[in-house]
Design an enzyme around this catalytic site. Structure first.
Site: not given
Length: 394
Positions: A212-213, A18, A83
């Site tokens: 959502c990623c 995370k 990305c």
């Protein structure tokens, strides 16, 4: 059927984390590179060129990362392509090998992210301003700041207007979690139901939080070598790059179709080039890692890559053709939605997953008999990189 001269001799990855809960980027990147080199059976002193993909970091972060492996004086290029940065680094490594600039090239991607990543450099022109104008022109100014979800939620709105059930998008998130349960590198491995996905916090359009990623931290790497070098040094050469292409936006991106705004045409164009290069069609692909930054994007990319005909993506999802037992397993890793999306690392994490799948070493998430793998990675603003991998006999 023709292949490039590029062999993926080794891949490496660390478990994703995370945002805000990882080691520093240089520690993560160096470890991923070490793992890739060890997998290839090479030392860092064998590497002749290196490419480092990331976006949240200062200039020369590639050097700061790879200096942890040694000071060999090789060219190290830093790659920033939103990305698709990791896949762009891989493309450059392959091109170095293809052109004869190097027999051994290293691509590494990393990202040390924080929970709030929006609003950098507000005094400068934002690269996505023209894209945002297209959304606002069609749907008006959104309440609050949905961030990147503005674009993908707008595409979701267009799909819903065309009759797609929002529950279909939620099923993609459920599938992502189910796949990630078997991936020790993934951030989110707990299962979700369609109801839980839909009940999570609304973001924009049909998108909810679990669609959502998440911002994540992590690193991955790949070692690309020439076929001759692999043969001479006894390296494994069973996974080759059969085709690879990058495409950027054309005028159609900005003409008001939300699907094209979030990469349909540039993804389809890159895929078409790869199918032509490799002589392999979408019906021959066994496993795919595609860019599922939002559920609506995965939905769109099924059709852009030709995995299902245009207008059939909803049936493709409802019939389970996107998972084990269906037509083609998409994102066995759990994808960006569940594995996580440390931006610079994503393209190389996709590469690592597909190499493991073709080697037959993906453990509980193995796609049985996989011999052809397709990778798709997009950076909004925009660049799409599509790569075809093929397993060859030893």
């Amino acid at each position: 059927m023709s292949d490039s001269n590029a062999v993926i001799a080794g891949v490496g990855m660390i478990p994703f984390a995370k945002a805000g809960r990882s080691d520093p980027y240089n520690t993560m990147g160096a470890e991923a590179a070490r793992r890739a080199l060890a997998d290839a059976g090479l030392a860092y002193t064998d590497v002749q060129r290196a490419y480092a993909g990331y976006i949240y970091g200062d200039s020369m972060a590639g050097e700061a990362t790879l200096y942890g492996l040694g000071l060999t004086g090789i060219p190290i290029m830093n790659v920033h392509n939103n990305c698709s940065s990791g896949s762009a680094a891989l493309l450059l490594a392959r091109e170095a090998v293809e052109s004869g600039l190097a027999d051994v090239a290293l691509a590494v991607g990393f990202e040390q992210m924080e929970a709030n990543v929006e609003g950098r450099w507000p005094e400068r022109p934002h690269p996505l301003t023209e894209l945002a104008k297209v959304v606002v022109g069609k749907y008006g100014m959104p309440e609050g700041d949905p961030g990147a979800a503005l674009f993908y939620g707008a595409a979701g709105k267009q799909y819903v207007d065309d009759g797609v059930d929002p529950r279909t998008f939620a099923q993609i998130a459920v599938k992502a979690r189910k796949h990630a349960a078997a991936n020790p590198y993934a951030v989110f491995r707990d299962p979700l139901t369609v109801g839980e996905v839909l009940a999570s916090r609304a973001i924009y359009g049909p998108l909810t939080k679990f669609q959502c990623c998440p911002p994540s931290s992590g690193a991955a790497a790949a070692v690309v070598v020439s076929k001759a070098y692999a043969a001479k040094h006894g390296l494994r050469g069973d996974v080759v790059i059969a085709g690879q292409a990058m495409e950027t936006d054309s005028p159609s991106t900005f003409e008001g179709d939300m699907k094209k705004l979030i990469s349909f045409d540039l993804s389809a164009g890159a895929a078409k080039s790869v199918y032509e290069q490799s002589g392999i069609g979408p019906d021959e692909v066994d496993v795919v890692e595609l860019h599922d930054c939002f559920t609506t994007h995965e939905f769109l990319i099924y059709e852009a890559l030709g995995l299902t005909p245009e207008g059939t993506a909803e049936r493709f999802v409802l019939d389970g053709d996107n998972t084990y037992g269906g037509k083609v397993v998409t994102n066995p890793s759990g994808g960006l939605l569940s594995r996580g999306h440390p931006i610079g690392a994503t393209g190389l994490a996709q590469c690592a997953e597909l190499v493991w799948q073709l080697r037959g070493s993906a453990q509980d998430r193995q796609v049985q008999g996989a011999r052809v793998a397709l990778q798709h990675n997009v950076g909004l603003g925009g660049a799409a990189v599509v790569t075809m991998y093929r397993k060859v006999s030893a």
